[in-house]
Design an enzyme around this catalytic site. Structure first.
Site, PDB file in Angstrom:
ATOM      1  N   GLY A  22      74.171  30.963  65.639  1.00 26.29           N
ATOM      2  CA  GLY A  22      74.318  31.219  67.410  1.00 26.29           C
ATOM      3  C   GLY A  22      74.987  32.132  67.837  1.00 26.29           C
ATOM      4  N   HIS A  34      93.771  25.584  65.744  1.00 26.69           N
ATOM      5  CA  HIS A  34      94.491  24.840  64.978  1.00 26.69           C
ATOM      6  C   HIS A  34      95.789  25.461  65.123  1.00 26.69           C
ATOM      7  CE1 HIS A  34      93.474  20.814  64.420  1.00 26.69           C
ATOM      8  NE2 HIS A  34      93.779  20.727  65.773  1.00 26.69           N
ATOM      9  N   TYR A  45      89.399  35.110  70.564  1.00 25.30           N
ATOM     10  CA  TYR A  45      89.770  35.219  71.258  1.00 25.30           C
ATOM     11  C   TYR A  45      91.813  34.798  70.977  1.00 25.30           C
ATOM     12  CZ  TYR A  45      90.124  30.087  69.312  1.00 25.30           C
ATOM     13  OH  TYR A  45      90.073  29.611  68.251  1.00 25.30           O
ATOM     14  N   GLU A  47      93.443  25.508  56.935  1.00 26.68           N
ATOM     15  CA  GLU A  47      94.134  26.468  57.803  1.00 26.68           C
ATOM     16  C   GLU A  47      95.262  27.469  56.872  1.00 26.68           C
ATOM     17  OE1 GLU A  47      96.160  23.278  60.133  1.00 26.68           O
ATOM     18  OE2 GLU A  47      94.110  22.775  61.160  1.00 26.68           O
ATOM     19  N   TYR A  58     100.783  17.037  61.576  1.00 27.34           N
ATOM     20  CA  TYR A  58      98.991  15.969  60.431  1.00 27.34           C
ATOM     21  C   TYR A  58     100.068  14.593  60.351  1.00 27.34           C
ATOM     22  CZ  TYR A  58      95.327  19.942  60.357  1.00 27.34           C
ATOM     23  OH  TYR A  58      94.921  20.895  61.070  1.00 27.34           O
ATOM     24  N   TYR A  66      91.971  33.309  76.134  1.00 24.44           N
ATOM     25  CA  TYR A  66      91.463  34.385  76.042  1.00 24.44           C
ATOM     26  C   TYR A  66      90.484  35.003  75.598  1.00 24.44           C
ATOM     27  CZ  TYR A  66      94.785  33.489  80.836  1.00 24.44           C
ATOM     28  OH  TYR A  66      94.762  32.305  81.932  1.00 24.44           O
TER      29      TYR A  66
END
Length: 279
Positions: A271, A84, A189, A136, A94, A207
């Site tokens: 991970g 976001h 990214y 955020e 929101y 990207y």
């Protein structure tokens, strides 16, 4: 939320498992028909291929299943928060999304959407929105306090466009204001935003930031996409040339933004640091 409201939310889990995609597809159609300006925030190719409605359906289901303790979804909410902030989503969005979500529940479920159920989902959404806005806000604050950091969309200049032998093209992107750029972590990214004439919209595309942080420019690699209307990557390959301007978001992702690119960073979930798709 009251215990009764939580029970109502959990009671909708079977419905979400069976009809969640129908709900989210209707939701996005409603959003874009009423608030067409939001098409500039969402990647419309991911609407066409169904990826975004599917992702939202899974997220809504997970939230309903864990309504008693949404904190277990913290890693997912953090990941969504990064996406976001990379798309300049702000608190005021929101309220708009919330209105469309509750209306969509009512329209898709029909008589099954009782006033009590709609009140429960309104309370649940407000709880989720509060969590996301807080996450955020912290991410935005971290971005602007970093040397060379920013929030929203920042103009950049294409300094170099290098065709590689593997069919991909490398771009070196320098800030148009001549300033520095924030460091980034491994596998983070950024979003590139371009105006796509065929859509008459601004469109973002994520990207991976390549190479090691240098404080001066970012490197990204684009490859051709097939079957996508308004492909940012194809526009970069076919139209954009050195000297052209485009807009970038600050680096994002669950890896710490200050982590050296050559060293694995501690991440919020196991991970490793995942690549993100466009929202």
């Amino acid at each position: 939320m009251t215990p009764e409201q939580k029970q109502l939310i959990k009671a909708t889990v079977p419905v979400l498992k069976e009809n969640g995609l129908l709900l989210t597809t209707h939701f996005y159609q409603r959003v874009f028909s009423v608030n067409a300006e939001l098409k500039n925030t969402f990647n419309m190719a991911n609407q066409e291929n169904g990826r975004q409605p599917t992702a939202l359906a899974m997220a809504v289901l997970a939230y309903a299943e864990n309504i008693d303790d949404p904190s277990v979804l913290l890693s997912t909410l953090q990941r969504i928060g990064h996406k976001h902030t990379s798309l300049a989503v702000r608190p005021e969005h929101y309220a708009v999304i919330g209105r469309h979500l509750i209306a969509s529940i009512s329209e898709v479920l029909g008589t099954a959407a009782t006033p009590a159920l709609l009140d429960a989902w309104t309370a649940a959404y407000k709880q989720l929105a509060s969590l996301m806005i807080g996450i955020e806000a912290d991410l935005y604050a971290a971005q602007v306090t970093k040397p060379g950091g920013w929030t929203g969309w920042r103009p950049f200049i294409v300094n170099a466009k290098i065709a590689e032998t593997n069919g991909k093209t490398t771009f070196h992107l320098y800030p148009a204001d001549g300033g520095t750029v924030a460091n980034f972590g491994m596998s983070q990214y950024l979003n590139v935003r371009l105006f796509m004439p065929e859509l008459q919209l601004f469109q973002p595309h994520p990207y991976r930031v390549e190479g090691a942080p240098n404080g001066q420019y970012y490197t990204i690699v684009a490859k051709r996409e097939t079957g996508k209307t308004g492909s940012v990557s194809n526009w970069l390959l076919d139209i954009v040339q050195p000297g052209d301007h485009l807009e970038l978001s600050a680096p994002a992702g669950v890896c710490p933004m200050g982590a050296p690119a050559e060293k694995p960073a501690l991440v919020i979930r196991a991970g490793g640091c995942p690549m993100h798709q466009a929202a």
